[in-house]
Design a protein around this motif. Structure first.
Motif, PDB file in Angstrom:
ATOM      1  N   SER A 232       0.701  -1.192  -0.100  1.00 34.52           N
ATOM      2  CA  SER A 232      -0.024   0.001   0.132  1.00 34.52           C
ATOM      3  C   SER A 232       0.881   1.240  -0.122  1.00 34.52           C
ATOM      4  N   TYR A 233       0.099   2.367  -0.104  1.00 37.31           N
ATOM      5  CA  TYR A 233       0.701   3.596  -0.132  1.00 37.31           C
ATOM      6  C   TYR A 233       1.201   4.097   1.395  1.00 37.31           C
TER       7      TYR A 233
ATOM      8  N   ILE B 286      -0.062   0.296  -6.351  1.00 32.97           N
ATOM      9  CA  ILE B 286       0.963   1.073  -6.733  1.00 32.97           C
ATOM     10  C   ILE B 286       2.234   0.252  -6.680  1.00 32.97           C
ATOM     11  N   ILE B 287       3.217   0.789  -7.650  1.00 38.24           N
ATOM     12  CA  ILE B 287       4.854   0.324  -7.341  1.00 38.24           C
ATOM     13  C   ILE B 287       5.610   1.334  -7.448  1.00 38.24           C
ATOM     14  N   SER B 288       6.800   1.422  -6.946  1.00 36.46           N
ATOM     15  CA  SER B 288       7.751   2.409  -6.608  1.00 36.46           C
ATOM     16  C   SER B 288       9.142   2.045  -7.024  1.00 36.46           C
TER      17      SER B 288
ATOM     18  N   ARG C 187      -1.469 -17.283  -1.848  1.00 38.22           N
ATOM     19  CA  ARG C 187      -0.361 -16.973  -0.919  1.00 38.22           C
ATOM     20  C   ARG C 187      -0.256 -15.560  -1.012  1.00 38.22           C
ATOM     21  N   MET C 188      -1.406 -14.726  -1.363  1.00 37.28           N
ATOM     22  CA  MET C 188      -1.420 -13.318  -1.475  1.00 37.28           C
ATOM     23  C   MET C 188      -1.240 -12.699  -0.255  1.00 37.28           C
ATOM     24  N   VAL C 189      -0.287 -11.801  -0.066  1.00 37.43           N
ATOM     25  CA  VAL C 189       0.014 -11.057   1.524  1.00 37.43           C
ATOM     26  C   VAL C 189      -0.063  -9.656   1.123  1.00 37.43           C
ATOM     27  N   SER C 190      -1.351  -9.006   1.751  1.00 35.65           N
ATOM     28  CA  SER C 190      -1.699  -7.792   1.366  1.00 35.65           C
ATOM     29  C   SER C 190      -1.018  -6.662   2.698  1.00 35.65           C
ATOM     30  N   ILE C 191      -0.233  -5.819   2.480  1.00 39.50           N
ATOM     31  CA  ILE C 191       0.071  -4.813   3.572  1.00 39.50           C
ATOM     32  C   ILE C 191      -0.229  -3.634   3.723  1.00 39.50           C
TER      33      ILE C 191
END
Length: 509
Positions: free
Chosen positions: A220-221, A247-249, A313-317
């Motif tokens: 996440s942002y 989003i990627i950075s 195995r989706m890890v959402s931060i």
């Protein structure tokens, strides 16, 4: 300059106009969509601001504003009303002062608001790369909502910039779908979050223990996501990680270069980093240019919980502001004011919850930066507003540890969260929750001889591997282990109980 071919301007000269003529196409009462974040068309926006005194009741729609120009000079912009789907950057103070509006909406649903006709878009101001030999331009790192906004808008005006990267995915737009364009060679906007501090890095270390090899990650942002990427890049490497993120950075690039992120084991879009928008610097823009390894897709797909769940195995931060002891999360409000927004948080929490082996994570600092106020509270502060309900909360991570809440009683949740609160506030939280009759009256915390609450002694954790290769974690007891100990005790035979406790008592005081 990423595209040096200028012969296309002759072929499509009939569509080229000056910035001043482009903005003259906007009339009073129009609703304007402006490209998201770093994909904002700088020349068009600057010209719009310079001519705003000629316009009345113009509404500007955007998702996240990073534009350095002052949108809010009162003399020039009294007739421009801003409506944002995410409160951040320069617009936060304007929403706070009532000079701009905020529309709470999940990222997966924003485009449909306009495609359905419930809200119209009169003019879309977007940034594109120059067209190729076949007439196709690229939205670069700004695919997000723009691709579908083009379908919904009455008029599309593009700022074509040779510094915009050509990216793979859903970002191709034929120049025939653009009504007018202006040419610009401005360097695209750049954005970089501040470096994470020691607390952020400790939270990142805890989160990393939840990330298994072959996991697929959503960042996440915020500073904690930046810290997680930095930690993963500089610690014992995980293998074959994937990325499916709104989003990627720039922070993702070292993970790819070190072969930590490979995407080989992804079960949805395998072999590709999937994102919707990019917030970064020239380093990111050059990395994604003509790079088939990174694909930018529309937000309604990237943030669709059903599609997210197709990644195993989706890890959402995700990052929060505060949480109460029942598991209600405030992630966008602060002291009666909107602080961030809903964004993609709910989409990815729910998508990862339905993912096979998925882990939805809420991360937050245990206190404010001065350490004077706990972010884990017995009840949300006045001025807070519920963003994430208790049923959507699984893992909660602070610098003091990890709590798992899903499927647990209110009493168990309260103890789990107190266990990861700052030690200075744990006894106070326990007394407050006792007053509400949500835990046992005789519930206690662990204290040392000086009367201080003892933090969990992580230094005593060890890992042993059995002969068949099974890894076992051996750790000290926590106050949240009460039910596990109870279940263990009642499952024992009398001889086992005697060998362990030197007694045949089936219950303990």
């Amino acid at each position: 300059m990423l595209c040096e071919d200028i012969t296309w301007r002759t072929k499509w000269a009939a569509k080229e106009i000056t910035p001043e003529v482009a903005i003259s196409k906007i009339v009073s009462g129009n609703r304007i969509f402006i490209g998201t974040g770093c994909a904002a068309p700088q020349t068009l926006v600057k010209t719009l601001l310079g001519n705003s005194s000629k316009l009345l009741d113009v509404e500007i729609i955007h998702y996240l504003t990073l534009f350095p120009e002052n949108y809010f000079v009162k003399k020039k912009n009294a007739m421009l009303r801003h409506n944002t789907f995410f409160v951040g950057g320069p617009i936060r103070d304007q929403v706070k002062e009532g000079n701009a509006d905020y529309t709470p909406m999940m990222a997966s649903q924003v485009s449909q608001l306009f495609l359905s006709g419930r809200k119209n878009i009169d003019v879309a101001l977007l940034q594109l790369s120059p067209p190729d030999a076949f007439g196709f331009c690229s939205l670069g790192f700004g695919v997000g909502f723009a691709k579908e906004i083009i379908q919904a808008a009455y008029m599309v005006i593009a700022e074509i910039n040779p510094y915009v990267p050509r990216t793979y995915g859903d970002g191709m737009v034929h120049i025939k779908d653009v009504d007018y364009f202006v040419y610009s060679e401005r360097t695209p906007l750049e954005f970089k979050l501040p470096e994470p501090d020691d607390v952020d890095m400790k939270i990142a270390e805890n989160i990393a223990t939840l990330i298994r090899h072959k996991s697929c990650l959503h960042f996440s942002y915020g500073s904690i996501s930046k810290a997680v990427q930095k930690y993963l890049a500089n610690s014992e490497p995980k293998h074959d990680l994937g990325v499916h993120s709104f989003i990627i950075s720039d922070d993702l690039i070292p993970l790819i270069e070190k072969n930590i992120v490979t995407c080989r084991r992804k079960t949805y879009h395998p072999g590709r980093v999937v994102a919707s928008i990019g917030f970064g610097t020239k380093k990111l823009y050059e990395f994604v240019h003509n790079n088939p390894y990174v694909e930018f897709h529309i937000a309604s797909q990237v943030c669709n919980p059903g599609l997210i769940a197709r990644n195993h195995r989706m890890v959402s931060i995700n990052q929060a502001v505060s949480i109460d002891l029942t598991g209600q999360v405030n992630a966008s409000y602060k002291e009666y004011q909107f602080f961030t927004g809903i964004g993609e948080t709910l989409d990815f929490l729910r998508g990862s919850a339905f993912s096979q082996g998925g882990k939805p994570i809420i991360a937050l600092r245990s206190t404010n930066k001065s350490g004077t106020k706990s972010h884990i509270v017995s009840q949300l502060d006045a001025g807070s507003s519920l963003l994430i309900s208790p049923v959507d909360v699984y893992y909660v991570v602070t610098e003091w540890g990890i709590a798992y809440l899903h499927g647990k009683t209110i009493r168990e949740r309260a103890l789990e969260l107190i266990n990861i609160a700052h030690p200075h506030f744990r006894q106070e939280l326990l007394e407050e929750i006792k007053e509400k009759k949500l835990v046992y009256e005789d519930q206690m915390l662990h204290f040392n001889l000086q009367g201080e609450v003892v933090p969990y002694p992580r230094q005593y954790e060890t890992t042993n591997t059995t002969n068949d290769g099974t890894k076992l974690l051996i750790r000290p007891l926590k106050i949240t282990d009460e039910k596990r100990l109870q279940d263990l005790s009642y499952s024992m035979s009398s001889s086992d109980r005697y060998m362990r406790y030197f007694s045949n008592e089936a219950s303990f005081e």
